[in-house]
Design a protein around this motif. Structure first.
Motif, short mmCIF file in Angstrom:
data_model
loop_
_atom_site.label_atom_id
_atom_site.label_comp_id
_atom_site.label_asym_id
_atom_site.label_seq_id
_atom_site.Cartn_x
_atom_site.Cartn_y
_atom_site.Cartn_z
N ALA A 1 23.40 -55.55 22.07
CA ALA A 1 22.03 -55.56 21.37
C ALA A 1 21.79 -56.59 19.75
O ALA A 1 20.88 -57.43 19.85
N ALA A 2 23.09 -57.31 19.92
CA ALA A 2 23.06 -58.32 18.79
C ALA A 2 22.65 -59.22 19.35
O ALA A 2 22.00 -60.14 19.18
N ALA A 3 23.45 -60.71 21.13
CA ALA A 3 22.94 -61.02 21.62
C ALA A 3 20.85 -60.94 21.58
O ALA A 3 20.81 -62.09 21.66
N GLN A 4 20.86 -59.18 21.97
CA GLN A 4 19.40 -59.87 22.19
C GLN A 4 18.63 -60.24 20.88
O GLN A 4 17.84 -60.70 20.86
N VAL B 1 19.97 -62.00 18.11
CA VAL B 1 20.22 -63.21 18.79
C VAL B 1 18.84 -64.51 19.49
O VAL B 1 18.15 -65.13 18.96
N GLU B 2 18.80 -63.67 20.88
CA GLU B 2 17.91 -64.22 21.98
C GLU B 2 16.40 -64.00 20.73
O GLU B 2 15.47 -64.66 21.09
N THR B 3 16.28 -62.98 20.78
CA THR B 3 14.33 -62.58 20.34
C THR B 3 14.17 -62.98 18.67
O THR B 3 13.17 -64.19 18.53
N THR B 4 15.74 -63.87 17.86
CA THR B 4 15.33 -64.84 17.68
C THR B 4 14.53 -65.62 17.12
O THR B 4 13.92 -65.94 16.75
N THR B 5 16.01 -66.60 17.90
CA THR B 5 15.48 -68.02 18.44
C THR B 5 13.99 -68.11 19.26
O THR B 5 13.24 -68.82 19.12
N ARG B 6 13.55 -67.01 19.92
CA ARG B 6 12.72 -67.05 20.76
C ARG B 6 11.69 -67.37 19.56
O ARG B 6 10.13 -67.53 19.72
N LEU B 7 11.72 -65.93 18.58
CA LEU B 7 10.17 -66.03 17.75
C LEU B 7 10.16 -67.30 16.78
O LEU B 7 9.70 -68.54 16.35
N ALA B 8 11.54 -68.10 16.45
CA ALA B 8 11.81 -68.93 15.84
C ALA B 8 11.21 -70.50 16.25
O ALA B 8 10.14 -71.32 15.60
#
Length: 200
Positions: free
Chosen positions: A95-98, A100-107
């Motif tokens: 869940a933490a990896a997901q 981080v990935e979602t936060t990067t895509r959002l940025a």
């Protein structure tokens, strides 16, 4: 004395109850002084140490004096707990990896969205400069906005207000339109011709 023999024996201490009340048997307190009925140590019981029917396996022991360990004190119990926490930790890591990935895509998406007004303003500038024939020098000097609405206001300021532009140009509204009434005589013209005798 038969009433005394019918009283239950405590499973842990091995002492016989001294009476029965509303809430159950009354148990003697261990370690009482000698004058309170301890006497010669027999206590009036059979003294064989076997106890009544509530001793042994029914009382929770295994008959050899050792109690079974509490389930929370066994190795298997704690191994099971450890496995549960390990499973939870692995799922939390996923869940933490997901996250981080979602936060990067959002940025990245927010950065792209932030550039959209500047791209629209640049395309609008190019279009309006070509349409109104504004020189490149004036466009570079006066059209500096990165917001589309501000760009439109700068264009209007550079070209002047639309109402004033219409008054200053040389546009004639009816120029080039044929007069549809040219072939028909008006009533005034007809009256004039009759008055002067010109019917031609």
């Amino acid at each position: 004395m038969s009433d005394y023999d019918d009283l239950p024996i405590h499973p842990t201490t091995g002492l016989r109850a001294i009476g029965i009340g509303k809430r159950g048997p009354w148990w003697p307190i261990m370690g009482a002084s000698e004058d309170h009925g301890a006497g010669d140590g027999t206590g009036g019981g059979d003294g064989d140490g076997q106890g009544g029917p509530e001793t042994g396996a029914q009382a929770g022991g295994d008959g050899n004096g050792e109690d079974e360990p509490n389930p929370t004190e066994t190795v298997d119990f704690w191994k099971g707990k450890s496995r549960d926490w390990e499973t939870k930790a692995k799922s939390n890591a996923k869940a933490a990896a997901q996250l981080v990935e979602t936060t990067t895509r959002l940025a990245a998406a927010e950065a792209e969205v932030a550039t959209v007004p500047a791209k629209v303003a640049e395309a609008l500038k190019t279009h309006l400069v070509a349409r109104h024939g504004i020189s490149a020098e004036k466009a570079e000097l006066f059209l500096t906005a990165t917001d589309p609405e501000l760009m439109l206001r700068q264009i209007e300021g550079l070209l002047g207000e639309p109402d004033k532009r219409r008054k200053n140009n040389n546009h004639v509204p009816d120029q080039g339109n044929a007069n549809n009434d040219a072939g028909q005589d008006s009533s005034m013209r007809e009256f004039t011709r009759q008055l002067f005798g010109n019917n031609t």
